[in-house]
Write an enzyme that holds these catalytic residues in place. Structure first.
Site, PDB file in Angstrom:
ATOM      1  N   HIS A 161       4.634   0.099   0.171  1.00 37.14           N
ATOM      2  CA  HIS A 161       5.357  -0.714   1.150  1.00 37.14           C
ATOM      3  C   HIS A 161       4.436  -1.739   1.800  1.00 37.14           C
ATOM      4  O   HIS A 161       3.206  -1.683   1.664  1.00 37.14           O
ATOM      5  CB  HIS A 161       6.024   0.167   2.215  1.00 37.14           C
ATOM      6  CG  HIS A 161       5.068   1.011   2.992  1.00 37.14           C
ATOM      7  ND1 HIS A 161       4.546   2.198   2.511  1.00 37.14           N
ATOM      8  CD2 HIS A 161       4.524   0.864   4.228  1.00 37.14           C
ATOM      9  CE1 HIS A 161       3.741   2.730   3.394  1.00 37.14           C
ATOM     10  NE2 HIS A 161       3.687   1.935   4.459  1.00 37.14           N
TER      11      HIS A 161
ATOM     12  N   HIS B 249       0.832  -1.199   0.000  1.00 37.54           N
ATOM     13  CA  HIS B 249       0.000   0.000   0.000  1.00 37.54           C
ATOM     14  C   HIS B 249       0.866   1.248   0.000  1.00 37.54           C
ATOM     15  O   HIS B 249       2.056   1.206   0.321  1.00 37.54           O
ATOM     16  CB  HIS B 249      -0.907   0.017   1.236  1.00 37.54           C
ATOM     17  CG  HIS B 249      -0.149   0.146   2.527  1.00 37.54           C
ATOM     18  ND1 HIS B 249       0.512  -0.925   3.109  1.00 37.54           N
ATOM     19  CD2 HIS B 249       0.084   1.202   3.333  1.00 37.54           C
ATOM     20  CE1 HIS B 249       1.107  -0.535   4.219  1.00 37.54           C
ATOM     21  NE2 HIS B 249       0.875   0.767   4.379  1.00 37.54           N
TER      22      HIS B 249
HETATM   23  C1  SIN Z   1       2.992   1.255   7.680  1.00 39.60           C
HETATM   24  O1  SIN Z   1       2.411   0.563   6.851  1.00 39.60           O
HETATM   25  O2  SIN Z   1       2.979   2.460   7.628  1.00 39.60           O
HETATM   26  C2  SIN Z   1       3.735   0.578   8.803  1.00 39.60           C
HETATM   27  C3  SIN Z   1       4.911  -0.180   8.344  1.00 39.60           C
HETATM   28  C4  SIN Z   1       5.471  -1.028   9.449  1.00 39.60           C
HETATM   29  O3  SIN Z   1       4.873  -1.170  10.523  1.00 39.60           O
HETATM   30  O4  SIN Z   1       6.543  -1.581   9.233  1.00 39.60           O
END
Ligand code: SIN
Length: 305
Positions: free
Chosen positions: A257, A107
């Site tokens: 990510h 996302h």
């Molecule tokens: C997020 O998706 O912003 C969090 C990423 C994470 O917790 O590593």
């Protein structure tokens, strides 16, 4: 000025920034060097930064206004600072937290709002002994390496982003999920985006997209699968193995990510996130009545397009 050192960590994205104590005020030249490195490497890792919430907020504000997280359930925010989203698998108020399984599909932050985040700064407070990694994909590279024919198809195409497609949302407290849905009706964004600073094209895609405006379900799912598989190819990805004290700052305008569930869920993982407010609204809300029904949503969107 302190001696900033910037060391690339990956081909597609990622650089480590050392020689700075982010608890101290930032000189203009230091801010400039970080900003330039951010645009170039997309994901910056600042190791050994033991920041209070106030210090994290102060540093984040050097790079833009902070999102007040109106899109999030209040119980998921820091009790004293709504600019900080608390991502934790620890219990809150005797119940699983509303963020215990956050970020588990690819996302771009807040794409289910009209104004996706410009960037984010995530501080690692506690981590499991192994795993709990995060991966980022470089969406400039994803765009640049598509064939001209697919790029032409994507030009002008819009995607429907839907908060209910957050992976594992059904495992969260139903009242909290209802709150998230109320706050975040489905929105439509262009698939091809132009970075406002670098002026490079990239993609706004991911696994929280329900379909493309004007396409059938079958067409949408095939195209989405093609794009997401391509964009998250290993050669476009940087994978970060966290240490407590890392602050990672990413450019949300050209990356997506995923937070991996690659760890023992009985071990704590606690992260504090500041989201930089998007420079502009790129989305528009889709008729609420259509949300959750893919066919009628596509029809509703097509009707207003
Ligand atoms: C997020 O998706 O912003 C969090 C990423 C994470 O917790 O590593």
């Amino acid at each position: 000025m302190s001696k900033i050192a910037i060391r690339p960590l990956g081909f597609a994205a990622g650089a480590e920034v050392t020689g700075l104590d982010l608890r101290q005020p930032l000189a203009a030249a230091e801010r400039g060097a970080i900003h330039e490195a951010w645009l170039r490497h997309l994901v910056l890792v600042f190791p050994d930064q033991d920041l209070t919430p106030e210090q994290q907020i102060a540093f984040a504000q050097k790079f833009g206004d902070l999102d007040g997280h109106a899109s999030q359930a209040p119980s998921t925010l820091h009790p004293d600072h709504q600019e900080i989203l608390v991502l934790t698998n620890k219990q809150v108020g005797g119940k699983p937290s509303g963020t215990h399984n956050s970020g588990r599909n690819w996302h771009t932050d807040l794409s289910y709002t009209e104004r996706p985040a410009k960037g984010a700064l995530l501080s690692c407070k506690e981590k499991p002994p192994v795993g709990g990694d995060t991966m980022w994909a470089n969406l400039y590279l994803a765009y640049d390496t598509l064939s001209p024919a697919i790029r032409a198809l994507l030009e002008g195409l819009e995607a429907i982003h839907d908060v209910t497609l957050i992976k594992g949302i059904e495992q969260r407290d139903p009242a909290l999920v209802a709150d998230m849905k109320r706050r975040n009706p489905a929105v439509v964004h262009p698939v091809v985006r132009v970075h406002p600073e670098t002026e490079r094209k990239s993609l706004l895609i991911g696994q929280r997209i329900r379909g493309f405006v004007g396409m059938s379900d079958e067409e949408s799912q095939s195209l989405l699968s093609l794009l997401n598989t391509h964009a998250t190819s290993p050669e476009f990805v940087y994978r970060h193995r966290w240490s407590v004290g890392d602050l990672v700052m990413w450019d949300n305008r050209c990356t997506c990510h995923v937070a991996l569930a690659d760890f023992d869920q009985t071990k704590p993982r606690v992260m504090y996130r500041c989201s930089l407010e998007g420079e502009q609204k790129t989305g528009r809300i889709v008729a609420a009545a259509a949300a959750g029904d893919r066919t009628s949503m596509l029809q509703a969107v097509a009707a207003v397009s």
